[in-house]
Design a protein around this motif. Structure first.
Motif, PDB file in Angstrom:
ATOM      1  N   THR A 189     -47.783  34.726  -2.401  1.00  0.00           N
ATOM      2  CA  THR A 189     -48.570  35.180  -3.100  1.00  0.00           C
ATOM      3  C   THR A 189     -48.900  36.545  -3.734  1.00  0.00           C
ATOM      4  O   THR A 189     -48.564  37.656  -4.233  1.00  0.00           O
ATOM      5  N   THR A 190     -48.998  37.521  -1.879  1.00  0.00           N
ATOM      6  CA  THR A 190     -48.101  38.647  -1.509  1.00  0.00           C
ATOM      7  C   THR A 190     -47.471  38.844  -1.097  1.00  0.00           C
ATOM      8  O   THR A 190     -47.325  40.202  -1.169  1.00  0.00           O
ATOM      9  N   GLY A 191     -46.311  38.113  -1.480  1.00  0.00           N
ATOM     10  CA  GLY A 191     -44.880  39.593  -1.719  1.00  0.00           C
ATOM     11  C   GLY A 191     -44.345  38.926  -0.517  1.00  0.00           C
ATOM     12  O   GLY A 191     -42.810  38.673  -0.811  1.00  0.00           O
TER      13      GLY A 191
ATOM     14  N   ILE B  74     -39.990  31.331  -4.931  1.00  0.00           N
ATOM     15  CA  ILE B  74     -39.927  32.269  -5.051  1.00  0.00           C
ATOM     16  C   ILE B  74     -41.252  33.275  -5.497  1.00  0.00           C
ATOM     17  O   ILE B  74     -41.649  32.550  -7.122  1.00  0.00           O
ATOM     18  N   SER B  75     -41.410  34.083  -4.518  1.00  0.00           N
ATOM     19  CA  SER B  75     -42.875  35.290  -4.871  1.00  0.00           C
ATOM     20  C   SER B  75     -42.402  36.141  -6.126  1.00  0.00           C
ATOM     21  O   SER B  75     -41.197  37.001  -5.844  1.00  0.00           O
ATOM     22  N   ALA B  76     -43.893  35.428  -7.299  1.00  0.00           N
ATOM     23  CA  ALA B  76     -43.088  36.641  -8.618  1.00  0.00           C
ATOM     24  C   ALA B  76     -43.814  38.874  -7.539  1.00  0.00           C
ATOM     25  O   ALA B  76     -43.388  39.744  -8.472  1.00  0.00           O
TER      26      ALA B  76
ATOM     27  N   GLU C 144     -41.387  41.310  -7.881  1.00  0.00           N
ATOM     28  CA  GLU C 144     -42.351  43.286  -8.529  1.00  0.00           C
ATOM     29  C   GLU C 144     -42.703  44.630  -7.459  1.00  0.00           C
ATOM     30  O   GLU C 144     -42.279  46.250  -8.739  1.00  0.00           O
ATOM     31  N   ASP C 145     -42.718  44.617  -6.714  1.00  0.00           N
ATOM     32  CA  ASP C 145     -42.837  44.838  -5.637  1.00  0.00           C
ATOM     33  C   ASP C 145     -41.459  45.578  -5.297  1.00  0.00           C
ATOM     34  O   ASP C 145     -41.335  47.171  -5.256  1.00  0.00           O
ATOM     35  N   VAL C 146     -40.590  45.017  -5.579  1.00  0.00           N
ATOM     36  CA  VAL C 146     -38.724  45.770  -6.001  1.00  0.00           C
ATOM     37  C   VAL C 146     -38.669  46.997  -6.802  1.00  0.00           C
ATOM     38  O   VAL C 146     -38.279  47.983  -6.702  1.00  0.00           O
TER      39      VAL C 146
ATOM     40  N   VAL D 108     -44.577  46.232 -13.795  1.00  0.00           N
ATOM     41  CA  VAL D 108     -43.389  45.098 -14.613  1.00  0.00           C
ATOM     42  C   VAL D 108     -44.349  44.339 -14.268  1.00  0.00           C
ATOM     43  O   VAL D 108     -45.472  44.001 -13.214  1.00  0.00           O
ATOM     44  N   ALA D 109     -43.934  43.036 -14.627  1.00  0.00           N
ATOM     45  CA  ALA D 109     -44.772  41.861 -14.755  1.00  0.00           C
ATOM     46  C   ALA D 109     -43.634  40.558 -15.048  1.00  0.00           C
ATOM     47  O   ALA D 109     -43.085  40.311 -15.114  1.00  0.00           O
TER      48      ALA D 109
END
Length: 562
Positions: free
Chosen positions: A215-217, A460-462, A466-468, A478-479
């Motif tokens: 969950t941290t990316g 897949i990490s949301a 989002e970071d990208v 973005v969410a």
């Protein structure tokens, strides 16, 4: 219950529990032999017997597996690899993957499978976090140039000393631009090490490092020992009463825990394996018929398309006895349809993860067909409880977070702080999944606390996406959330606030941007919506539960209109 901690030869601090002393309800009997200890015996006693069939028509016998593994192990030793060193492999479901795993096991090396769809961003992080000294890759596979990718990453990976190329397509002289990698076939031509000269392996040491989305990316590195993996396999063998005559059909990537277990099972038991290089519904039916596979494990899309193909061909796959489905949402109607189409096969849902392999074993008795479609089935050799947000255990029937404890649970993450956060003081792993225990004692998974999307069985990490997307010049905020998908179970929906109100961003725009950032193609959003603002909590936090409902509603609208 006694909590134990020790420094592994790999350098990681790993943890475990004395289940024998404190959990008499669990079968904590561990094997005292490694996978390769069993292989040497089989190679001596039944060298010509097939261990694994591949769908290209080839097969791997026990004698071949032992000979090739010992040759590769000798080559690893010449490279200076010793106990605890990490060897990564980003390979399809090929014979070379099986041999690399066995060679690592024989020497006490830590084997690190990397999912083939991963690209520069994911691969660079994994190789760095793992501290890998060797990497095995194809030169090229499908539309991906793996050698070029790794060459572009080498300056960032000072510990990566050896790159090994399998099935090269270029002439040897043309590989010099990539730093003269080792050729896998050459390594097998060397004299193999004698079994008597192999090091003694501590079965509590780390054997497998497998990354799963967090969950941290960034992915989390999951550590399993020889003991925990052996116990996970024995759980399946014991519950299903598998043995001589059984053949496991496997189309999932061997870089996932499910596929990995399938290529270890023939060496640990009397069960053989039938492994597909990549999923193809037509070839799958033919392969099951040819190998007389008796059971399978796979994500929802596999079972869905297998049912469709068998229906269109009027084939019931009579050798199949059961098929376990999990890793993504499993519609109850799919289980019912599969049980109608297959001649002798019972299909059911199961639940598990990389950290806690196959917690529930499903329900295959015909009298439980309704429950098999609605629940994830019976728990075997794990202790499971549901807790509320305060950590208080809930009675049966009430929904809470699923906590799991047992001898097949991982021994930690590569990050000590992540390990501490993942376990309660009494040794339960916090899965991040929501569910309940039915009155019959079956696990029912109802949702997710963790911010993950499970697309066709792939976590897949949301946040990673989002970071990208937050680096896109036109995007203000973005969410990313899950959206239902007919075939894959879930897919990716992106809700955007843009800097310029007249800006228009399409799925194609975001797909191109995500790919350009080096993420795998499967991480590109398949639904995009620009909104004025997000639904928020009183403190301003984005209400992803509301956005997920928006996505579900849009999916239903689209389904009703088709």
């Amino acid at each position: 219950m006694t909590w134990m901690s020790h420094l592994d030869p790999s350098g990681w601090t790993v943890r475990g529990w004395d289940y024998a002393a404190s959990s008499p309800a669990l079968n904590s009997v561990m094997r005292n032999e490694t996978v390769t200890d069993k292989l040497w015996v089989k190679a001596r006693e039944q060298p010509d017997d097939v261990a694994i069939w591949f769908d290209d028509g080839s097969a791997l016998t026990f004698g071949q597996a032992a000979s090739e593994a010992l040759a590769l192990a000798a080559s690893f030793q010449r490279m200076g690899l010793t106990k605890g060193d990490r060897v990564s492999a980003q390979l399809p479901n090929w014979r070379e993957f099986v041999i690399a795993n066995l060679a690592c096991c024989a020497l006490g090396l830590v084997f690190n499978p990397i999912i083939p769809i991963y690209r520069n961003a994911e691969v660079g992080f994994i190789l760095s976090d793992a501290g890998s000294r060797a990497l095995i890759i194809p030169e090229k596979y499908r539309d991906m140039d793996y050698l070029a990718m790794v060459s572009s990453l080498r300056d960032r990976l000072p510990r990566l000393e050896h790159v090994i190329v399998t099935r090269p397509q270029s002439a040897r002289a043309d590989l010099t631009h990539a730093g003269n990698p080792h050729i896998y076939a050459d390594l097998l031509q060397q004299d193999g090490i004698s079994v008597s000269r192999l090091p003694k392996i501590d079965l509590s040491s780390v054997k497998l490092l497998m990354y799963t989305s967090g969950t941290t990316g960034n992915p989390k590195g999951v550590l399993h020992s020889h003991h925990s993996l052996g116990r996970a396999l024995d759980n399946i063998l014991e519950f299903r009463k598998l043995g001589a005559g059984d053949v496991q059909f496997m189309a999932s990537p061997v870089t996932h825990i499910t596929g990995y277990a399938a290529i270890e099972q023939p060496f640990m038991s009397e069960v053989k394996a039938a492994v597909m290089e990549r999923w193809d519904r037509v070839k799958a039916v033919d392969f099951i018929l040819r190998t007389q596979s008796t059971f399978g494990v796979g994500a929802t899309p596999f079972l869905h398309e297998l049912v469709q193909e068998c229906s269109s061909r009027n084939v019931g796959l009579p050798s199949l006895r059961f098929f376990a489905c999990g890793g993504a949402a499993v519609p109850p109607d799919l289980i019912r349809a599969a049980n109608r189409v297959f001649d002798n096969c019972r299909c059911f849902r199961v639940y598990g993860s990389t950290e806690v392999p196959l917690v529930s074993q499903g329900l295959s008795d015909p009298s439980f067909e309704a429950l098999a479609a609605e629940t994830d089935g019976r728990v075997y050799n794990y202790e499971v409880k549901m807790v509320n947000t305060e950590g208080k255990e809930l009675p049966r029937g009430e929904e809470g977070e699923i906590l799991v404890r047992g001898p097949a649970v991982m021994c930690g993450y590569t990050s000590e702080s992540s390990t501490r956060d993942a376990f309660t003081q009494d040794g339960y792993f916090l899965t991040g999944d929501l569910g309940r225990v039915s009155q019959e004692g079956d696990v029912v998974v109802t949702g997710r606390k963790k911010d993950l999307i499970i697309r066709g069985g792939e976590n897949i990490s949301a946040k990673e996406i989002e970071d990208v997307l937050h680096t896109h010049p036109a995007i203000q905020e973005v969410a990313v959330v899950s959206m239902p998908h007919q075939r894959l179970g879930e897919t990716i929906a992106a809700y955007l606030r843009v800097k310029n109100p007249v800006e228009s961003l399409t799925v194609a725009d975001l797909r191109s941007f995500v790919h350009g950032a080096g993420l795998a193609r499967q991480k590109a959003p398949e639904y995009v919506e620009i909104i004025d603002d997000f639904p928020r909590t009183a403190s301003g936090k984005v209400r992803k539960d509301v956005l997920r409902q928006f996505a579900r509603d849009r999916f239903m609208e689209n389904s009703d209109s088709t």
